[in-house]
Each structure stands twice: as C-alpha cells, then as structure tokens.
Design an enzyme around this catalytic site. Structure first.
Site, PDB file in Angstrom:
ATOM      1  N   LYS A  29      24.505 -38.724 -25.833  1.00 46.75           N
ATOM      2  CA  LYS A  29      24.559 -40.116 -26.530  1.00 46.75           C
ATOM      3  C   LYS A  29      25.751 -40.381 -27.578  1.00 46.75           C
ATOM      4  CE  LYS A  29      19.884 -41.529 -26.244  1.00 46.75           C
ATOM      5  NZ  LYS A  29      18.948 -40.413 -25.487  1.00 46.75           N
ATOM      6  N   ASP A  53      18.151 -29.459 -26.870  1.00 44.29           N
ATOM      7  CA  ASP A  53      18.564 -30.906 -26.623  1.00 44.29           C
ATOM      8  C   ASP A  53      18.944 -31.453 -27.578  1.00 44.29           C
ATOM      9  OD1 ASP A  53      18.869 -33.169 -25.621  1.00 44.29           O
ATOM     10  OD2 ASP A  53      17.098 -33.209 -24.315  1.00 44.29           O
ATOM     11  N   PHE A  83      11.415 -35.490 -24.929  1.00 44.51           N
ATOM     12  CA  PHE A  83      12.073 -36.443 -24.157  1.00 44.51           C
ATOM     13  C   PHE A  83      13.342 -35.699 -23.673  1.00 44.51           C
ATOM     14  CE2 PHE A  83      14.856 -39.584 -22.437  1.00 44.51           C
ATOM     15  CZ  PHE A  83      14.037 -40.358 -21.310  1.00 44.51           C
TER      16      PHE A  83
HETATM   17  C1  LIG Z   1      18.419 -39.975 -24.376  1.00 44.32           C
HETATM   18  C2  LIG Z   1      18.057 -38.626 -24.327  1.00 44.32           C
HETATM   19  C3  LIG Z   1      18.191 -37.832 -23.054  1.00 44.32           C
HETATM   20  C4  LIG Z   1      18.225 -38.441 -21.933  1.00 44.32           C
HETATM   21  O1  LIG Z   1      19.738 -39.163 -21.658  1.00 44.32           O
HETATM   22  P1  LIG Z   1      20.271 -39.818 -20.699  1.00 44.32           P
HETATM   23  O2  LIG Z   1      21.701 -40.112 -21.068  1.00 44.32           O
HETATM   24  O3  LIG Z   1      19.579 -41.115 -20.777  1.00 44.32           O
HETATM   25  O4  LIG Z   1      20.082 -39.514 -19.195  1.00 44.32           O
HETATM   26  C5  LIG Z   1      17.729 -36.538 -23.165  1.00 44.32           C
HETATM   27  N1  LIG Z   1      17.319 -36.073 -24.272  1.00 44.32           N
HETATM   28  C6  LIG Z   1      17.386 -36.597 -25.271  1.00 44.32           C
HETATM   29  C7  LIG Z   1      16.862 -35.917 -26.653  1.00 44.32           C
HETATM   30  C8  LIG Z   1      17.318 -37.924 -25.493  1.00 44.32           C
HETATM   31  O5  LIG Z   1      17.314 -38.703 -26.488  1.00 44.32           O
END
Ligand SMILES: *Cc1c(COP(=O)(O)O)cnc(C)c1O
Length: 404
Positions: free
Chosen positions: A257, A228, A143
């Site tokens: 986050k 990420d 994701f």
């Molecule tokens: C939540 C998340 C995103 C996206 O972040 P947003 O602030 O919702 O755009 C991208 N990568 C990972 C691993 C995430 O958990």
C-alpha cells in the site's frame, strides 16, 4: 464529464464489485481532493493507506515524470538500477536479506506462501512425515488479499464461501492467542502469517508479547514467520514498520500500500536465512519491479526521510487520539480508540458508522469504516495539526448530529 454521467457509465459498463460512495473524484493536492462539482474534501483515508505523501506531492510527481520519460518498463529479462536501489533501501530500513518485487499486496503474500512451501519442502527428511510441510496458519479476522490463496489465508469464512473449494493448506486461529496457534501447529505446518495490526479487521493491535511469542514458536517449530505489513508498513504506524517496537524480526515481510505512494507496487522482504530459497524459474512477474514503480517508491522513501514523516505520523497520531478522546469526554459515543500512529480505529457504542461517514462527507471530510461500528482513519503521513483540528471539529459535529 459530469458526476451523474460517470456514475451512469460505471453502472452500465463496470462489474459490480465495489459498494462505492456517491462521490466522483477528479483532482487531488496534498491533504485534499476535489469532486467533479468542485467541492473540496479533507482526505482522512489516503486511498486506503496508500497515499503516504498525500495527493500529487511535487517530489512524487517529478520522480514519476522523470522516470516515465527515461525508462518505464523492461520486464525482468534484464537488470535495471531503480529496483536495486529500492531493494537496498528496504533492506537498510528493515533486516539483512533480499527483496522480491510484485505489483500488489496480494501478490507479495502469494510470493511469501510459495517461498514458505519451498522452504518447508527443503526441510523434508528432517521431519517424521513423508509429506513436506505446506500448511500456512493465519488469524481469524485477518486480511491478506483477494486472490484464491490469499483469500484462503484471509480468516473470514463469509468472504470464502462463494468461491469454494479454497486452495488446500490454510488454517486460521484466534488472533492474539498464542496457545491457539501452538495447538494448530503440526508436522504439516510450514508458516505463520499475521498482520502486526489487523487493518481490514477493524484496527486490532497485536498485544505486547504476542509477536515475540509467535517468533519463539516459529523458531522452535521451524516455521517461516511472515508479517503482512501491506497496510502497516512504511511509516504508517509512526514506525518504519509496525513490528519494530515489538523487538522481533520476521523471516518474511510483505509490503505494498504505502510503498508506492499511489503507484502500484508490492514487495516481499526475506531475511538472510531464507533469502536464497528461490532459484530462477521458481517465481516471477512481468510488471513487478518496473523502473517506473521503483522510481516512484524511491521518491516516496526519500521524501518520508527528508520530511521526517515517520516521526510526523507518530506525533500527529498522538494528537489525533488526544482530540478524539476530548470529543468522547463530551459526547461519550466511543467505546475504544485503537491503533498506532496514523492507523486509527474508532469503535463506536452504536452501529452508526455509516451515518457518521455520510455526514462527514457532506461536510467535506472523507473517512472510512471497516464495519457498522468501527470508523477507520488512515490519513496521508504529511497531515498537520491544523488539518487534524479541521477533521476533529467536523467529526464532532457529525457525531452530535447523527447520535440522536
Ligand atoms: C490491502 C491489504 C492486502 C491486499 O493488498 P492488495 O494490494 O489489495 O492486493 C493484503 N494484506 C493487508 C494487510 C492489506 O491491508
């Protein structure tokens, strides 16, 4: 406003993009939130790994108040101190390089894709093909966000289907499979993006050796290695960043986050080698790196350090797994407990995550599920042993109630 009215207004005036729980939250403090009826809940989700310091931590509140009454926003037409202080802090926590600030995880990843493509383009000539490499390889079940490019990188075809055509230049391979990754690399490849622990995918941890093998592959093939750490970063896994125990370092790390403790902020951390890839005009944002967002994030990092919250996440995470294992010895409902620190996935033997979640909610504990058989826990990093005990006893009673 009473809860029923809030839900009515939401149905009438807001786009139907979220399958929300029937819960109207009004106020939070520390590990707890209260709904519109005054009922208290232990928060084991932290707004999806966002509230590192829990709800309304005094240090967060006063930093936001101070900064809001001093300077909120300027745009990036000028210099402001908070973003430079935060950038220096992030570099000292990670690896030598430079930082770009965005407002969300998706935006941080978008920045990383643009950087990888420009870097690939600059290598043109060293490659056999005329066309500059531009393809980013990601993992299935990953994701990376909801914008078009990050959705294209998100290896979940069912999320993409309604929005095709996807932007060009993204392919996915199996996670934890170095050979699949190697086989997917060709002269068009510019980067690899991976989560050190797949979060939305159900808390799947990178196997020992995987990230190291990917690092070596990226070095060999001249690819940008993007990690990420939007969900895993900033202490969540009992390490400042999840990559650290793997003895590798990425070229690019994206954060969001937990960094702002509830204030929206994203960041791309770029290693020295690629830190000067962008020139003025290549990339930017109106809001990114505002004094207010950076002021909040500085308070988050300072408090994490002062209160030893990285260590706490590691220690309490171990205790949480211990308690879950005890519960499972008695009831045998879990097939696997996954994760690191305070990022934990509980794979159930039955598809009853929704029923357990609903019963926990009834009993005053908020948990999360990533699928019908995976429960995910992402509590604030301030959690104490007593609160884990509180969670464990309610969770145990919920699983016994919902398992017959
Ligand atoms: C939540 C998340 C995103 C996206 O972040 P947003 O602030 O919702 O755009 C991208 N990568 C990972 C691993 C995430 O958990």
């Amino acid at each position: 406003m009473d809860a029923k009215h809030v839900i009515e207004l939401e149905k009438k005036y807001m786009m139907n993009t979220y399958a929300r729980l029937p819960l109207v939250l009004e106020r939070g403090e520390g590990m707890y939130v209260w709904d519109a009826n005054g009922k208290r809940y232990l928060d084991m989700v932290a707004g999806i790994a966002v509230l590192s310091l829990g709800h309304s931590h005094p240090a967060f509140v006063s930093a936001v108040y101070e900064q809001a009454s001093t300077l909120v926003h300027t745009s990036n037409l000028y210099y402001t101190a908070p973003q430079t202080i935060l950038a220096e802090r992030l570099i000292s926590m990670s690896f030598p390089g430079k930082v770009f600030f965005a407002n969300s995880g998706a935006e941080a990843n978008e920045a990383a894709f643009k950087l990888a493509r420009k870097s690939g383009r600059q290598k043109k000539g060293k490659r056999r093909k005329e066309e500059a490499p531009f393809v980013v390889i990601s993992a299935y079940n990953s994701f990376h966000g909801r914008t078009l490019a990050t959705l294209a990188a998100t290896g979940q075809p069912e999320k993409q289907k309604m929005f095709e055509p996807m932007p060009e230049g993204f392919v996915s391979v199996e996670y934890n499979d170095t050979k699949a990754l190697q086989d997917a690399v060709d002269e068009r490849t510019c980067a690899v993006i991976l989560e050190p622990i797949q979060g939305e995918g159900g808390v799947i941890v990178a196997e020992p050796g995987y990230l190291k093998a990917v690092r070596e592959l990226c070095d060999r093939e001249g690819l940008v290695f993007i990690l990420d750490e939007v969900q895993t970063g900033i202490g969540r896994t009992g390490q400042e960043f999840a990559y650290k125990p793997y003895n590798v370092s990425p070229d690019v790390m994206t954060l969001a986050k937990g960094l702002g403790g509830g204030f929206p902020i994203g960041a791309m951390v770029v290693s020295e080698k690629l830190a000067d890839t962008f020139a003025p005009g290549d990339h930017g944002t109106t809001f990114g790196g505002s004094p207010l967002a950076c002021g909040a994030a500085i308070a988050v990092l300072t408090t994490i350090e002062e209160e030893g919250l990285v260590e706490n996440a590691r220690k309490q995470g171990e205790y949480l797994i211990e308690r879950l294992s005890d519960i499972n010895r008695k009831h045998d409902i879990i097939s696997e407990i996954r994760g690191r620190g305070l990022m934990i996935g509980i794979k159930l033997k039955r598809q009853n995550a929704a029923a357990i979640l609903a019963d926990c909610l009834d009993s005053g504990v908020i948990i999360n599920k990533t699928s019908d058989d995976v429960i995910r826990l992402l509590p604030p990093l301030i959690i104490k042993r007593e609160q884990i005990d509180e969670f464990a006893s309610i969770f145990e009673s919920s699983i016994t109630k919902t398992s017959d």
